[in-house]
Every structure is written in C-alpha cells, then in structure tokens.
Enzyme design. Structure first.
Site, PDB file in Angstrom:
ATOM      1  N   THR A 220       1.006  -1.548  -0.124  1.00 37.54           N
ATOM      2  CA  THR A 220       0.144  -0.300   0.012  1.00 37.54           C
ATOM      3  C   THR A 220       1.161   1.158  -0.199  1.00 37.54           C
ATOM      4  O   THR A 220       2.296   1.255  -0.022  1.00 37.54           O
ATOM      5  CB  THR A 220      -1.217   0.176   1.509  1.00 37.54           C
ATOM      6  N   ASN A 221       0.468   1.657   0.396  1.00 39.21           N
ATOM      7  CA  ASN A 221       0.894   3.553   0.284  1.00 39.21           C
ATOM      8  C   ASN A 221       0.474   4.413   1.506  1.00 39.21           C
ATOM      9  O   ASN A 221       0.177   4.140   2.089  1.00 39.21           O
ATOM     10  CB  ASN A 221       1.017   4.320  -1.005  1.00 39.21           C
ATOM     11  N   HIS A 222       1.207   5.305   1.897  1.00 40.54           N
ATOM     12  CA  HIS A 222       0.700   6.966   2.616  1.00 40.54           C
ATOM     13  C   HIS A 222      -0.394   7.736   2.836  1.00 40.54           C
ATOM     14  O   HIS A 222      -0.648   8.622   3.275  1.00 40.54           O
ATOM     15  CB  HIS A 222       2.011   7.682   2.985  1.00 40.54           C
ATOM     16  N   SER A 223      -1.376   7.595   1.426  1.00 39.30           N
ATOM     17  CA  SER A 223      -2.390   8.689   1.190  1.00 39.30           C
ATOM     18  C   SER A 223      -3.174   7.837   2.480  1.00 39.30           C
ATOM     19  O   SER A 223      -4.016   7.563   2.743  1.00 39.30           O
ATOM     20  CB  SER A 223      -2.911   7.896  -0.007  1.00 39.30           C
ATOM     21  N   ALA A 287      -4.307   7.180  -4.040  1.00 46.49           N
ATOM     22  CA  ALA A 287      -3.134   7.099  -5.153  1.00 46.49           C
ATOM     23  C   ALA A 287      -2.923   5.653  -5.596  1.00 46.49           C
ATOM     24  O   ALA A 287      -3.389   4.625  -4.181  1.00 46.49           O
ATOM     25  CB  ALA A 287      -1.827   6.815  -3.830  1.00 46.49           C
TER      26      ALA A 287
END
Ligand code: CTP
Length: 410
Positions: A220-223, A287
């Site tokens: 996943t990512n930081h959004s 994102a």
C-alpha cells in the site's frame, strides 16, 4: 464608494469574536472592529490583560457596542464570563493582532487568560493576524508554531513587510484591517451553501489501494484520503451528487456523499468506470498502486533462508481509461512529484487527457500525506497557477471553484 455591506456581503449578521493581544498593532483593532460593524457583523471583543495597555476597553466597547471581556469573572459582582458560551456564540474567532507569545501559547494549549481558554474551547473557524518584530516573526520557534497551528486548521492572515514599530523594516507588520475584513468575507462566502453544482454528478477517487500478497500481507502507500474526502465534501456542499470511490482510509464518509469502498486497484478501476458512465466529471485523487503482485498466494507465504523476489504486474490506469472516453466531461488529476515537478505534471495532463492537474511536490513543507495542509499548483493547457500553503479544505474549495467554471463553460 461602495458601502461596507455591499463590499463585504458575507459578513452581514455574522458573529465575530475579536481577540486583541498586547501588541502595538492593537490600535488597528479599532479600525478593524469598525469595518466589521459597518459590514453588518455583530462583534464582541476579548482582550488579554496586556492588550489593555495598548488600547482602552472604552474605545473597543464603544466601537463594538458590547462590553469588553478581559477577566474570567467580573470582580464587582462575580458574574462569570464563560469561555465555552463565547466559543459557541461565535461564527469566527479572529485574533488580531496575535503576538508571538499568544501564538506560542495557542500551540502549547496554555490557558492562562480568557482569550486562550476561549480559543481552546472554540469550535468555529479561528483566524489569526500575527503582528511582531521581524526577527520574532522569522524565528524558527514562531514559524514552527504557525505551521503547527495551520496544520490544525487555524487560518493565518500573513503579516506584511514594511516599517515596524521598532524602526526596523521587514515582515511582521499586521495585515491592514481592510485586508483582514476582506479575508473574513471570503471565508464566509466560501462556507455559504451555494448550490452551484445542483443536478451535476461527480465521481471522486480517494485513499490508498491495497494489493494483497497473501492472506496476511499487502502493498500500500501513505495516502490518508483527506484531500479526496475534502473534495467530495465540497462538491456535495455545492449541490452535486457525489460517488466517492474510496480505498483504505480511517475517515468517516462526508455528509451527503455516497461512498463505495474498494481495496485493490482493480476493484477501484471497476467501481470508478461504472460510476463515471452516469457522471459529468471525475476527480482522481486516489493513490493507486501502479503494480500489484502477479499472483496472490491463497496461503501464507513461509519464509525461506534466502531472499524473496515478488513478481509484480502493471495495474490498469483508471484516470487514463476515463480520459480516453471522457468526451465533454470534466476530468481532474493529481500529480505527486519529488522532482521535475512541472514537466511531469504537464506530461500527465496530456497523457491522461485531464482538464487540469493538481500538482503537489513532496519538496514543499506542509504538502503531501497525512497533514491537514497542502501546497499545490494548478496546471492546465493555458499555464500554471501556484497557490499558497492552505488547509486541505481550502484547497478543495479552490479545486471545486475551477471545476465550477469548467462546468459553466460546457
Ligand atoms: N491514477 C489512476 N490509476 C492508476 C494510477 C494513477 O487513476 N492506476 C491517477 C491518480 O489518481 C492521479 C493521476 O493518475 O490522479 C496521477 O497518478 P501518479 O501515480 O502520480 O502518476 P502515474 O501515472 O502513476 O505516473 P508515475 O508513476 O510515473 O508518477
């Protein structure tokens, strides 16, 4: 000359709590109070004990047509000045001038006077107009305090550069009363529920996608989803029907918005393209993972002695797919870049057929993930417009303003 009411129509009937702190700029609070009253606002004034040394309560009481509040209670009769009810009364708490000392106390949650306790319990928007010597303003401590307050949603009317009471010349002089009055007027104008997008339908994507590797692990990512949620909320506030296709976030769905929860980029693709069929436009704020594990293991992957290489396959580009079939519909994209920002954003504008791109650079302080502020540049085919650092809600309002003018042209 335009009268105060005609010049600042959104201030009519607003309840403004004007906080004055101990700065030489306190004399400008008298003019500010008169401008707010002329515009039809109801003004009550809270002064810190030191502010009384700079401007008299009698002046402020006469101009505001209300008694001035300084102490927690009236020493004559013991009547209690409730900071909670003051905070509830106000549509806006405006602290002008705001000294370095008061800003530091606001940041730290210090509650040693009536103005600060009112600030701590206020639920309304809070606006500060700093006033101080140029070195105090430039000091890392003051700048850090202002950034933290802005992160928490406090709005800042920046001081101007000019001659200061100290005789020095630089940034620190409180913004002029006319400028502060105009700022408040536009703040309220933006909050008025003008149903300018009634009958329009929009899709907004937001948050981070989750790409499973096995039943317990994922990419996943930081959004945080905050920017997309603020845009969905603003579109709905202006009367649009909004479908919010949301990846992972911890945010509650904004009022009046239909949320469709998805996990992976593939799920987001399907939900978004289906919703876009009936829509007048889309804002692509999510994102989205560009790659996903080529195979998802049905059982937990066990570790071996050596390294592990995961094969990843490209996901489908949702924005590009909508761009290819959008016709006359509005499509807004985001670009989060770390270098060659403008060129990369320009490339995305044409490649994905966006009407405009909202560019944020991770190099700008206060921009990007998780925080409540953002610093963006709009890029379209006619050029670019750089906005100052502002809350994500204010950025959302500016994005929707631009969508509104595009919608009016079609
Ligand atoms: N986007 C999308 N679907 C994808 C990837 C991106 O809809 N599979 C959208 C994003 O929501 C954003 C825009 O496309 O509005 C730009 O995304 P970004 O990830 O910054 O750009 P990429 O096209 O992935 O390019 P790069 O990885 O080179 O930065």
């Amino acid at each position: 000359m335009e009268s105060g009411r005609a010049a600042h129509p959104s201030l009519e009937g607003r309840r403004i709590l004007l906080g004055i702190t101990g700065s030489i700029a306190a004399y400008k609070a008298a003019v500010l109070c008169r401008l707010l009253k002329t515009a039809g606002a109801d003004v009550r004034v809270v002064m810190t004990p030191l502010a009384k040394q700079f401007i008299t309560p009698l002046t402020m009481a006469t101009l505001s047509k209300n008694p001035i509040l300084v102490e927690f209670f009236d020493p004559e009769n013991g009547a209690w000045n409730s900071h909670v009810s003051l905070g509830e009364w106000a549509d806006c708490l405006l602290i002008a001038p705001a000294t370095a000392n008061t800003l530091a106390k606001m940041r730290g949650g210090v509650a040693d006077n009536l103005l600060l306790t009112t600030y701590l319990s206020a639920r309304c928007p809070v606006v500060v107009a700093p006033a101080m010597d140029l070195d105090m303003y430039a000091h890392a401590a003051t700048q850090e305090n202002l950034r933290t307050l802005a992160d928490r949603g406090v709005k800042i009317v920046e001081p101007a550069a000019g001659e200061l009471a100290s005789g020095l010349v630089g940034k620190g002089r409180m913004a002029e009363p006319e400028e502060i009055t105009a700022y408040l007027d536009s703040l309220f104008a933006r909050r008025e529920k003008k149903k300018t997008l009634q009958g329009k339908r929009f899709v907004v994507t937001a948050g981070a996608t989750i790409e499973p590797i096995d039943p317990v692990r994922y990419i996943t990512n930081h959004s945080s989803g905050k920017m997309g949620y603020a845009i969905a909320e603003e579109l709905a506030r202006r009367g649009a029907e909004v479908v919010l296709v949301s990846g992972r976030t911890s945010l509650p769905a904004p009022a009046g918005v239909e949320r469709r929860d998805v996990l992976s980029a593939d799920e987001m693709f399907d939900a978004t393209t289906a919703a876009f069929d009936r829509a007048d436009g889309a804002v692509m704020c999510a994102a989205v993972a560009d790659y996903t594990p080529a195979e998802v293991s049905a059982t937990k992957l066990k570790k071996g002695d050596g390294d592990l290489t995961l094969a990843l396959r490209r996901t489908r580009d949702i924005a590009a797919s909508l761009g290819a079939c959008k016709g006359n519909r509005i499509l807004v994209g985001f670009a989060l870049e770390t270098d060659h920002e403008a060129a990369n954003a320009q490339a995305k504008l044409s490649k994905k057929n966006f009407d405009f791109v909202v560019l944020n650079s991770l190099r700008d302080a206060g921009a990007g993930f998780r925080g409540d502020t953002n610093k963006v540049t709009f890029i379209d085919r006619s050029g670019s417009e750089e906005l100052p650092l502002m809350t994500k809600h204010d950025v959302a309002a500016r994005i929707v303003d631009k969508i509104e003018s595009l919608a009016a042209e079609r």
